[in-house]
Design an enzyme around this catalytic site. Sequence first.
Site, PDB file in Angstrom:
ATOM      1  CG  ASP A 366      -1.988  -0.999   1.231  1.00 38.44           C
ATOM      2  OD1 ASP A 366      -1.989  -1.842   0.306  1.00 38.44           O
ATOM      3  OD2 ASP A 366      -2.844  -0.959   2.134  1.00 38.44           O
ATOM      4  CG  HIS A 507       2.301   0.016   4.417  1.00 30.58           C
ATOM      5  ND1 HIS A 507       2.093  -0.907   5.421  1.00 30.58           N
ATOM      6  CD2 HIS A 507       1.116   0.657   4.242  1.00 30.58           C
ATOM      7  CE1 HIS A 507       0.835  -0.818   5.843  1.00 30.58           C
ATOM      8  NE2 HIS A 507       0.228   0.127   5.144  1.00 30.58           N
TER       9      HIS A 507
END
Length: 552
Positions: A366, A507
């Site tokens: 993400d 991430h």
Amino acid sequence: MTDASRQRSKRRPVRRLLGVAMLGVATFALAACTPAPDLAWQPPVRAAVTSFDEAVGDVAGAEPGSTPLDHHRIRDSAPAVDARWTEVPGQTDLNARVRSLVVDAVGAFASRLGTTYEPEAAAAGAGLGSRGCEGGSSSTLAAEVLAQGGATEGEALVITCEIVVASGSEFGERVRVVEGTVGATPAVTRDESFVFFADTATAQQAGGADVITADAALSIWNELVLAARRELGALWDTQVAPPSEANAAVLAKGFADVTPTPDGGLRIGIPAGLLTPEMDVSGGADAAPPISPDGETTLVVGEPISHRFPSIHIAADAAAPMLTDLGRELVAASATPQPLLAGERPLAGERDVNCELFACVALTFDDGPAPITETLLGQLRDHDATATFFLVGPNVQRYPEIARQIDDDGHQLGNHSWSHPQFTTLDDKKIEEEVKKTNDAILAATGERPSVFRPPYGDVDARVLTKVGMPSILWDIDTLDWEGPPHETIVDRGANEAEAGSIILMHDIHDSTVDAVPEILTGLHDRGFVLVTIDQIFGGAPAAGNSYTSAR
Ligand code: NI
């Protein structure tokens, strides 16, 4: 054991057999006044036929990783299944045939045990990164093949394979299905091999029986009996008696497990139905069982030969008259290794992966793209892995070439909003705006419109789902990488917590995350996982209006 004592123990049973033979010779000697036998005489040393791979060497192109082949492995603990096989990119018919054999064998085994197969990931350190065919697996004894599977107790199914020719347009694979019991009282109940040949240029298929002529069976029988006698330490090569009625029936079905060897000869697997009396070198079924030269292995009368003696090697000159046209082509290809002609292998994210067969896991990243994403893309490429990237709009506008590279590498693109808000706190209009702006930015940078959405903070409800108009993809494994935990912790959470169907959250804006990815990929691979995208793990695009935390 010292070399000298091993030599002695090797010779002892041979001397015993020699003693029995000499008794007859001595009686005859008295009558005919022939010279006394030479007591120092030793039987000639012949190569053991089971050391087949030492005799013929490695098959060109068979090493996983050195060819563009698809090497597979699945394992389940209940039913105890461990199966490995190899497919060739572009060879749809061949791949379907090999895969059906595996799937059918697994299905039949599971149903016999009253259960069903389900993909399962193993514990860390399982070694399931080793996939596809293995050199030497054809000549390993069935009991050893069974013991090499993951099971330690009870009934087990192990499927293994060997690439027998991979040169030019000739490809051949031998798949071996072994069933039985492992643990305290090991037993083999099935040991069956299937040979698949394909011409990768014409996609023409053939089997092992197509390699030899119909009337080669008796010559092979002759070779087989002689080889078995040699293996058992027999001292003579007298004429071989014709096969018994029962063995003739087995031979009439022909030899289907026939493969070329790089020395121009043939490897012939012994049909499971052949029994031992013809191999008995000690005087028939009522006599003591014969003892092999190592002084330990005895072939039990009535035991299928293949359990002890999986194959014979027929040298080039003896093999030549047995070959069909196809057989000659395969032997020639095997003897002159060339790069295998195979189709182009699709990118990992674009393959047709059946997640009902394989233990699939989806890595998701993400908040990018970011400059460090390029390093991550290289790592995924190096590991032949794929992932799904949930991008935020402004970063796509800032690094459009990185967003394009993600797409070019075959990974899946997802929408992670424009300003990373909590969606349940937004009004309908703002929700639509966040989604549309980001979709437009991704489309502009990559030419692709994302089909999956990840709500920031996993904050989603029915109203948000309706307004977003895309499926919401959450996660079941959170590495909490943004909290900056120690390297080992990120690796452990990323590699060791997932189950089949898991979605892992990471991430790609933190160096520490990207640093941990190679070990996570290796760890997941070792546990038997196939790394897939969100669309792959759901077997197609998940439905809009739903929210998913995993594909279980
Ligand atoms: Ni986020």
